[in-house]
Design an enzyme around this catalytic site. Sequence first.
Site, PDB file in Angstrom:
ATOM      1  N   ASP A 220       0.863  -1.181   0.000  1.00 54.69           N
ATOM      2  CA  ASP A 220       0.000   0.000   0.000  1.00 54.69           C
ATOM      3  C   ASP A 220       0.896   1.226   0.000  1.00 54.69           C
ATOM      4  O   ASP A 220       2.112   1.117  -0.194  1.00 54.69           O
ATOM      5  CB  ASP A 220      -0.955  -0.011   1.204  1.00 54.69           C
ATOM      6  CG  ASP A 220      -2.317   0.602   0.856  1.00 54.69           C
ATOM      7  OD1 ASP A 220      -2.354   1.813   0.589  1.00 54.69           O
ATOM      8  OD2 ASP A 220      -3.320  -0.131   0.840  1.00 54.69           O
ATOM      9  N   HIS A 294      -3.024   3.186  -4.562  1.00 55.93           N
ATOM     10  CA  HIS A 294      -2.380   2.763  -3.317  1.00 55.93           C
ATOM     11  C   HIS A 294      -0.955   2.279  -3.574  1.00 55.93           C
ATOM     12  O   HIS A 294      -0.502   1.311  -2.971  1.00 55.93           O
ATOM     13  CB  HIS A 294      -3.197   1.672  -2.637  1.00 55.93           C
ATOM     14  CG  HIS A 294      -4.500   2.164  -2.092  1.00 55.93           C
ATOM     15  ND1 HIS A 294      -4.633   2.748  -0.857  1.00 55.93           N
ATOM     16  CD2 HIS A 294      -5.736   2.182  -2.639  1.00 55.93           C
ATOM     17  CE1 HIS A 294      -5.888   3.096  -0.653  1.00 55.93           C
ATOM     18  NE2 HIS A 294      -6.576   2.770  -1.725  1.00 55.93           N
ATOM     19  N   GLU A 360      -9.918   2.845  -5.452  1.00 57.08           N
ATOM     20  CA  GLU A 360      -9.562   4.213  -5.109  1.00 57.08           C
ATOM     21  C   GLU A 360      -8.374   4.748  -5.914  1.00 57.08           C
ATOM     22  O   GLU A 360      -7.477   5.402  -5.375  1.00 57.08           O
ATOM     23  CB  GLU A 360      -9.274   4.312  -3.601  1.00 57.08           C
ATOM     24  CG  GLU A 360     -10.501   4.020  -2.762  1.00 57.08           C
ATOM     25  CD  GLU A 360     -10.246   4.130  -1.264  1.00 57.08           C
ATOM     26  OE1 GLU A 360     -11.200   4.399  -0.528  1.00 57.08           O
ATOM     27  OE2 GLU A 360      -9.090   3.938  -0.830  1.00 57.08           O
TER      28      GLU A 360
END
Length: 644
Positions: A220, A294, A360
Amino acid sequence: MKTKFRFLRMKHYCSYLVVLMFLSVCGMSASAQNASGQKIQVVPMPVKEKVNAGAFTLTSDVKIIIPDGNKEVETTAQLFSEQVSASTGLSLKKIGSAGTNGKSIRLILNKVQNNAIGTEGYVLNVKPSGITINANKPAGLFYGVQTLIQLLPSETGQGGKINSKSWNIPCTEITDYPRFGWRGLMLDVSRHFFTKEFVKRYIDQMAKYKMNVFHWHLTDNQGWRIEIKGLPELTRVGAWRVPRTGRFWTFEAPQPGEKATDGGYYTQEDIKEVVSYAQKRFVTIVPEVDVPGHSLAFIASYPEASCTHVKYAVNAGFPHGDEDLVLCVGNEDNFKKLETIFSEVAALFPGKYIHIGGDEANKDNWKKCPLCQKRMKDEGLKNEEQLQSYFIKRMEKILASKGKKLIGWDEILEGGLSPDATVMSWRGVEGGIAAAKEGHYAVMSPGQYCYINSMQGELNIEKVYAGGPTIRISDVYNYEPVPDGVDSKYILGGQGNLWGEFVTSPRLAEYMTWPRAFALSEIFWTPKEKKDWNSFVPRMEAQLKRFEKEKVNYAPSVYDPAIVPVKDKDGNMQLTFKTELNDLEVYYTFDCTFPDNFSAKYQQKPIDIPTGASEIWATTYRNGKPIGRLLVIGINELKGRLGK
């Protein structure tokens, strides 16, 4: 990841109210018991159970009889022997099927398949003369053994010492098999690194409750945790960040010249060790390498991987708004790097799924990037959503070439889903519904039920950031994974997710996981029609007794009071209390003194607030003994809640 559902880590507050006193009053009515009062307190609830008269007494001369030459069953027998020894101090010997003299526990693989129990089911029969566990496959024997362990009294010996009592197992007939094939927990080790020893401990805990998928979130923005030999910078740079302590969202950016010393990663030998450990417990590991978003740890290691080509540092907390967190889809070299990464990942993990994240991904830089725009033009893509879909489909081809299937968060639906992709639905249930309607498989993990990093009780007790909903264990237990109108064959199952922004230690990871994972295990294993909250509570409490002896941390939030402000007919604020358990009594004070069972007792009707009162203090009792933690909350804060 999924910041609207993430919350701060818990802080245990000291109070004169001792949580562990609930142990003396645990063990109420269970799901089934025989005439002598012996109780069946198993989690998850079996499909069918019958308690008969009598008991099997476990002693040191009992033998474990296993099929000759089956290594998986031999491993299960060894693990069982170790569990028994840890619980009782008894040492049981394993022998082959030829040794039939004396009392025994027999692990039997069916020669004629029992179609009713499938590959993970079992039939357990406890008689005074002996115990048999039958299964079609070794996995079923393993789960039968886990049930048998739970049939032992939960008041186990400490430090290897044997209690003077007899170790009696009630005579029981159980037929059991899972509702879903995917019964998972996810652990995020990117935001805070956890050692391989804790990862194995976590896997061991989940396997005891028949959970069979460990989703390992390995990369991440805050850290890259898996060694990739072909891209050494990923761990040389991406696994480390500057040290910070405190509230995750307040961490300042790295300062000039500050050394990155906080972090860590798993070598490929570490990975192999954990995979082997999980396999022995019939747990499949699904690794996650989160792309294209990410990806700050990736980009910090290889700056040319982003659209900006700026050299960023791995961030210690939330990104500060100026970092580019997303891989450049127009850069063909990124796909070469991803080919290297997933080749090595695929070789390490024998399971069929690899999770690629896909969530995202901020597309702002794609809109400005010449390479991304050229990619869109060359491929005939109308917008950046289709560019993301292009990326996901290329990931699917890479994984397919390694013999793996792609799974990703529900954003992978945007712009068109890859042909054979599986969707993990986190933004509610809609992603799972959409996937199923298109004929794709889905794993249900909606944030409002399955995000176990969420606060699980009153903010003023748990002291965590209230950035989203409180998810109590009763909320989790009442979740139904198959949405209305969806063909259940497309729902593989579900999982709980433990995101790591605010989970800073192994103790806190256990606190956030348990006992809510008990509820998850029952949701994913037990038939829908057998779920019953009132039956679940005493069975859950029996497991908490075991956790006390095993030194596994857990949250006692189910025993705490919750306060709800309401308005009377004139618009004035009054106060009410709620408890998750029906047999708790709430006592409260307005004078800033500790409440006990001589204080005012809540009588299930709204309370008027005395003039001048600035706070209310409350706690819970059960059977005349304190059990909940102390709740202290300001009247003005409650007025703020009422106004929302």
